[in-house]
Motif scaffolding. Structure first.
Motif, PDB file in Angstrom:
ATOM      1  N   GLY A   1      46.237  70.429  26.593  1.00  0.00           N
ATOM      2  CA  GLY A   1      46.337  69.258  27.443  1.00  0.00           C
ATOM      3  C   GLY A   1      46.578  67.987  26.659  1.00  0.00           C
ATOM      4  O   GLY A   1      47.026  66.986  27.214  1.00  0.00           O
TER       5      GLY A   1
ATOM      6  N   ASN B   1      41.768  61.865  29.221  1.00  0.00           N
ATOM      7  CA  ASN B   1      41.957  62.994  30.136  1.00  0.00           C
ATOM      8  C   ASN B   1      41.099  62.857  31.394  1.00  0.00           C
ATOM      9  O   ASN B   1      41.037  63.767  32.211  1.00  0.00           O
ATOM     10  CB  ASN B   1      41.705  64.329  29.434  1.00  0.00           C
ATOM     11  CG  ASN B   1      40.287  64.465  28.896  1.00  0.00           C
ATOM     12  OD1 ASN B   1      39.344  63.885  29.416  1.00  0.00           O
ATOM     13  ND2 ASN B   1      40.138  65.248  27.825  1.00  0.00           N
TER      14      ASN B   1
ATOM     15  N   THR C   1      46.299  61.910  29.311  1.00  0.00           N
ATOM     16  CA  THR C   1      46.401  63.339  29.021  1.00  0.00           C
ATOM     17  C   THR C   1      45.708  64.118  30.133  1.00  0.00           C
ATOM     18  O   THR C   1      45.187  63.535  31.083  1.00  0.00           O
ATOM     19  CB  THR C   1      45.746  63.686  27.670  1.00  0.00           C
ATOM     20  OG1 THR C   1      44.343  63.429  27.758  1.00  0.00           O
ATOM     21  CG2 THR C   1      46.339  62.865  26.530  1.00  0.00           C
ATOM     22  N   VAL C   2      45.703  65.423  30.014  1.00  0.00           N
ATOM     23  CA  VAL C   2      44.895  66.274  30.880  1.00  0.00           C
ATOM     24  C   VAL C   2      44.048  67.166  29.987  1.00  0.00           C
ATOM     25  O   VAL C   2      44.347  67.358  28.819  1.00  0.00           O
ATOM     26  CB  VAL C   2      45.762  67.136  31.837  1.00  0.00           C
ATOM     27  CG1 VAL C   2      46.522  66.266  32.809  1.00  0.00           C
ATOM     28  CG2 VAL C   2      46.702  68.040  31.045  1.00  0.00           C
ATOM     29  N   ARG C   3      42.981  67.694  30.569  1.00  0.00           N
ATOM     30  CA  ARG C   3      42.149  68.634  29.821  1.00  0.00           C
ATOM     31  C   ARG C   3      42.303  70.015  30.454  1.00  0.00           C
ATOM     32  O   ARG C   3      42.009  70.187  31.643  1.00  0.00           O
ATOM     33  CB  ARG C   3      40.681  68.202  29.844  1.00  0.00           C
ATOM     34  CG  ARG C   3      39.817  69.010  28.876  1.00  0.00           C
ATOM     35  CD  ARG C   3      38.352  68.669  29.010  1.00  0.00           C
ATOM     36  NE  ARG C   3      37.762  69.229  30.221  1.00  0.00           N
ATOM     37  CZ  ARG C   3      36.501  69.029  30.610  1.00  0.00           C
ATOM     38  NH1 ARG C   3      35.716  68.248  29.886  1.00  0.00           N
ATOM     39  NH2 ARG C   3      36.039  69.576  31.719  1.00  0.00           N
ATOM     40  N   LEU C   4      42.755  70.959  29.655  1.00  0.00           N
ATOM     41  CA  LEU C   4      42.900  72.335  30.115  1.00  0.00           C
ATOM     42  C   LEU C   4      41.820  73.206  29.484  1.00  0.00           C
ATOM     43  O   LEU C   4      41.325  72.905  28.394  1.00  0.00           O
ATOM     44  CB  LEU C   4      44.286  72.867  29.753  1.00  0.00           C
ATOM     45  CG  LEU C   4      45.473  72.044  30.276  1.00  0.00           C
ATOM     46  CD1 LEU C   4      46.792  72.656  29.815  1.00  0.00           C
ATOM     47  CD2 LEU C   4      45.450  71.926  31.796  1.00  0.00           C
TER      48      LEU C   4
ATOM     49  N   ARG D   1      33.378  70.763  38.765  1.00  0.00           N
ATOM     50  CA  ARG D   1      34.662  70.136  39.075  1.00  0.00           C
ATOM     51  C   ARG D   1      35.354  70.900  40.197  1.00  0.00           C
ATOM     52  O   ARG D   1      35.368  72.146  40.194  1.00  0.00           O
ATOM     53  CB  ARG D   1      35.542  70.114  37.816  1.00  0.00           C
ATOM     54  CG  ARG D   1      36.712  69.157  37.873  1.00  0.00           C
ATOM     55  CD  ARG D   1      37.438  69.134  36.556  1.00  0.00           C
ATOM     56  NE  ARG D   1      38.555  68.199  36.569  1.00  0.00           N
ATOM     57  CZ  ARG D   1      39.613  68.270  35.790  1.00  0.00           C
ATOM     58  NH1 ARG D   1      39.691  69.242  34.883  1.00  0.00           N
ATOM     59  NH2 ARG D   1      40.595  67.391  35.878  1.00  0.00           N
TER      60      ARG D   1
ATOM     61  N   SER E   1      45.377  69.529  37.200  1.00  0.00           N
ATOM     62  CA  SER E   1      45.563  69.371  35.751  1.00  0.00           C
ATOM     63  C   SER E   1      46.440  70.483  35.198  1.00  0.00           C
ATOM     64  O   SER E   1      47.345  70.247  34.380  1.00  0.00           O
ATOM     65  CB  SER E   1      44.211  69.361  35.041  1.00  0.00           C
ATOM     66  OG  SER E   1      43.453  68.225  35.383  1.00  0.00           O
ATOM     67  N   GLU E   2      46.193  71.695  35.636  1.00  0.00           N
ATOM     68  CA  GLU E   2      46.976  72.833  35.144  1.00  0.00           C
ATOM     69  C   GLU E   2      48.438  72.733  35.555  1.00  0.00           C
ATOM     70  O   GLU E   2      49.332  73.148  34.801  1.00  0.00           O
ATOM     71  CB  GLU E   2      46.351  74.127  35.657  1.00  0.00           C
ATOM     72  CG  GLU E   2      44.980  74.391  35.052  1.00  0.00           C
ATOM     73  CD  GLU E   2      44.234  75.543  35.703  1.00  0.00           C
ATOM     74  OE1 GLU E   2      43.189  75.965  35.152  1.00  0.00           O
ATOM     75  OE2 GLU E   2      44.676  76.024  36.770  1.00  0.00           O
TER      76      GLU E   2
ATOM     77  N   ASN F   1      50.028  70.073  35.664  1.00  0.00           N
ATOM     78  CA  ASN F   1      50.601  69.037  34.793  1.00  0.00           C
ATOM     79  C   ASN F   1      50.545  69.442  33.327  1.00  0.00           C
ATOM     80  O   ASN F   1      50.458  68.582  32.446  1.00  0.00           O
ATOM     81  CB  ASN F   1      49.879  67.713  34.999  1.00  0.00           C
ATOM     82  CG  ASN F   1      50.639  66.792  35.926  1.00  0.00           C
ATOM     83  OD1 ASN F   1      51.867  66.805  35.935  1.00  0.00           O
ATOM     84  ND2 ASN F   1      49.918  66.008  36.697  1.00  0.00           N
ATOM     85  N   ASP F   2      50.560  70.710  33.056  1.00  0.00           N
ATOM     86  CA  ASP F   2      50.560  71.230  31.686  1.00  0.00           C
ATOM     87  C   ASP F   2      51.623  70.501  30.848  1.00  0.00           C
ATOM     88  O   ASP F   2      52.804  70.508  31.199  1.00  0.00           O
ATOM     89  CB  ASP F   2      50.848  72.735  31.736  1.00  0.00           C
ATOM     90  CG  ASP F   2      50.796  73.392  30.375  1.00  0.00           C
ATOM     91  OD1 ASP F   2      50.808  72.687  29.344  1.00  0.00           O
ATOM     92  OD2 ASP F   2      50.746  74.634  30.340  1.00  0.00           O
TER      93      ASP F   2
END
Length: 727
Positions: A69, A219, A279-282, A295, A303-304, A306-307
């Motif tokens: 992410g 994130n 960012t995103v957190r994966l 969550r 979020s996934e 938006n990988d």
């Protein structure tokens, strides 16, 4: 469900279907090969995350906080030079991989998998921790999760401009270089981050060079607690002295362009900037983290979707650089490489014994240019009329100031820094005249923030300086003790001795100030220092010892790269008399500049064998007073000054007391957590049975006439010693 597997399957499925997220049109100014290189770095970062989980599941890997992410950090690395020192957030594998592409001969797959394995062959930590870092890439290792590396980044950035004016012997950061430090949105709220950013702004506001790029990877969540939407921008977009940049970390092209603009601003203006990257957190926070417990599934899936790898594949497709099918082939090819290398890495040996683990706690010595000390001409010019007074007995505070002067004359890389150390000369005048003698570049008045004072010192030491920071009072250290415990003392350990931050930290402390200040200014506990592996603790009792021990402390820092804490007993700064008013018995003459007291070298008054009293600082002063009365009462006594509290001078103490019938330990620190506990254990384990101790009570120190009620006194020492000998 295994979210890592879901993200992986989503990537395979969406590339096969050419189902990629929308985004900006391709940037024609970025070379196609550079976009492809960054994509490969991003993919490698992702596959290393996946491989680390496989290694852990097989019992051959030990760390699964990944970078998924945050792959946009590859673009930040591309915007910088490999000579720009980088203090990295723990999710920045893509940064390190991309920087490795800028430096010939690097093997990031092998190196980083060795770190996942905690293999003894890990090139950065030697198997002591999974850390990002590389000597070749100018990335000191960080183990911080709360941005405690930001203060030293400020210090390193400050050192670049300082080195142009005062070049240190072991400096290596280029004059046009910048420093980068990265951290998460949640960590930006920590007092350490707030203090570091404030210090950078405070410095920049005064037009002092501060070439520092803060990178906040946002994130939107700190482990399980969401960051309020818009909070980071609202907090940092309008700070005085700080330029704000923002970009979408999912778009590697935009991130590269904005990062280049931010880096160019810092490099050109020598002022700090704040780069805010979305960012995103994966995969959740770490391998053991189950996001679904805190969550919403819809937020996780958003979020996934938006990988960053999907966005990068779209950029490559739209720029006619790589089709989704070709990007998928790259993904699979790198996966096979990681699996193949991991199979070999998982058979690598780990550290197996205490000696191996501890081998890098004490830094390696380094070659230093020989020094014959300051010349007589230089001393005469700088000291002026003080030269005439050096033949007369003086107080501890006076001799410490002279010792600092001689040391700064001898070693141009010494920088004194702290609150009020300049024109005021410190709270107790120890640094008086130093700024007039050496200028504000070498005697730096800092803002009121102990974390930033220590961070300044740590960062300057990264660039070859030998800092002597000052904390005004021992109690104030507690505002910043993690800078010693979690940063300074651990750097050699976690870098296998490749990175060091030598310094001599001066702290005014301990009790007996006749009622002044209470417990804030009379702190009689050194426990927070005593258990930090690798540091040296010095505690002199008189002026001559203080001067010679300070010289040894500087030698230890300069040549052996040690972190030394020099605790100065405030009550003894002006002390003149010992037994009666006017006797001047505690004054000493200034020792010649080439005289030192070596580490583990203790002091002793008297040779009596009936009793040995072991103490330090104020306790040694009081024990020396008590010795006169003990001798008058027929108890032949020797009083031993430990001088060095860590490492404990065990062999010297055992040797100095081997012919003594009784041993009394006098410790002005609190009974719990004091040096006396270690000393009692030392003598008991050595078979000495006639051992007792007298300590301060487990209490804070009061203000006013009762200031000494909880502390040892000459009378209580006399009583305890008599009782021990007569029992």
């Amino acid at each position: 469900m295994d979210r890592a597997a879901i993200v992986h399957q989503n990537f395979l499925r969406r590339l096969a279907a050419n189902d990629l997220p929308e985004g900006l049109a391709p940037d024609p100014t970025i070379a196609p090969d550079k976009l492809m290189e960054m994509f490969r770095s991003q993919v490698l970062s992702r596959q290393l995350d996946r491989t680390s989980r496989v290694m852990q599941a097989s019992g051959k890997g030990f760390y699964t906080i990944g970078s998924s992410g945050h792959e946009g950090m590859a673009a930040v690395a591309e915007a910088l030079r490999p000579t720009d020192m980088a203090f990295l957030h723990y999710r920045d594998a893509a940064f390190q991989i991309q920087r490795a592409a800028q430096v010939p001969g690097q093997t990031p797959v092998w190196d980083m998998l060795l770190s996942f394995r905690a293999a003894a062959a890990d090139p950065i930590s030697g198997g002591r921790h999974k850390v990002l870092g590389s000597k070749a890439l100018n990335i000191p290792p960080q183990t911080s999760t709360i941005a405690s590396h930001l203060p030293k980044a400020v210090g390193a950035a400050y050192s670049i401009g300082l080195a142009r004016r005062t070049p240190p012997e072991h400096g290596h950061l280029p004059a046009d270089g910048i420093v980068m430090c990265s951290f998460g949105d949640a960590s930006s709220n920590h007092s350490t981050a707030q203090g570091a950013i404030n210090t950078a702004c405070w410095t920049s506001f005064q037009s002092v060079p501060m070439p520092l790029l803060f990178v906040c990877e946002d994130n939107g969540i700190g482990i399980s607690v969401p960051t309020p939407r818009g909070w980071v921008a609202a907090n940092y977009a309008n700070r005085p002295g700080l330029r704000y940049f923002t970009c979408d970390g999912l778009d590697m092209a935009q991130t590269l362009r904005i990062s280049q603009a931010a880096a160019d601003y810092v490099r050109r203006t020598r002022k700090p900037a704040f780069l805010h990257i979305a960012t995103v957190r994966l995969y959740g926070h770490a391998g053991s983290d189950v996001e679904m417990t805190y969550r919403d599934k819809s937020a996780i899936e958003a979020s996934e979707a938006n990988d960053p790898l999907l966005h990068s594949a779209r950029i490559l497709r739209d720029a006619n650089i790589s089709t989704p099918h070709q990007s998928l082939e790259i993904y699979n090819e790198i996966e096979k490489t990681c699996i193949r290398v991991a199979q070999e890495v998982m058979e690598q040996k780990t550290l197996t014994d205490a000696a191996g683990v501890m081998a890098s706690i004490i830094p390696p010595a380094r070659a230093c240019a020989p020094s014959n000390g300051p010349t007589p001409e230089a001393r005469a010019q700088v000291f002026g009329n003080d030269i005439k007074q050096m033949g007369e007995p003086q107080s501890l505070n006076r001799l410490l100031g002279w010792a600092l002067t001689d040391l700064m004359l001898e070693h141009g890389e010494i920088i004194v820094a702290g609150e009020d150390v300049g024109r005021k000369g410190g709270v107790y005048g120890i640094t008086q005249k130093l700024q007039n003698r050496f200028g504000p570049d070498r005697v730096v008045d800092t803002l009121l923030d102990e974390q930033s004072i220590l961070g300044l010192a740590i960062g300057m030491a990264h660039n070859g300086f030998v800092p002597i920071p000052e904390i005004q009072f021992l109690a104030y250290l507690h505002n910043a003790e993690d800078q010693l415990r979690g940063e300074a003392a651990t750097l050699s350990f976690f870098s296998d001795g490749q990175y060091t931050n030598p310094m001599v930290l001066r702290i005014a402390g301990l009790g007996y100030q006749k009622g002044f200040g209470g417990h804030f200014h009379n702190d009689n506990s050194l426990a927070v220092l005593r258990d930090i592996p690798g540091i040296v603790i010095a505690c002199p009792s008189n002026g001559a010892d203080a001067a010679m021990m300070l010289r040894e402390a500087v030698r230890l820092a300069r040549e052996e790269q040690r972190v030394v804490v020099f605790v100065e007993p405030i009550a003894l700064y002006p002390m003149r008399d010992l037994h009666e008013d006017g006797d001047g018995a505690w004054l000493t003459r200034y020792p010649a500049p080439d005289r030192r007291i070596g580490l583990d070298e203790i002091g002793m008054e008297g040779t009596g064998s009936d009793l040995a009293i072991i103490s330090y600082a104020n306790g040694f002063f009081l024990s020396t007073k008590a010795r006169k009365h003990l001798e008058e009462n027929g108890i032949n006594t020797r009083v031993i000054d430990m001088r060095w509290l860590a490492p404990l001078p065990a062999d010297a103490l055992l040797e100095a007391t081997k012919d003594c019938k009784n041993i009394l330990i006098v410790d002005e620190c609190r009974r719990t957590g004091s040096q006396s506990e270690a000393l009692m254990a030392l003598f008991t384990e050595a078979g000495r049975t006639r051992v007792a101790r007298i300590t301060a009570e487990d209490s804070f120190i009061a203000t006013g006439p009762s200031y000494a009620a909880t502390l040892p006194s000459a009378d209580s020492i006399l009583a305890a010693a008599t009782a021990l000998v007569m029992s």
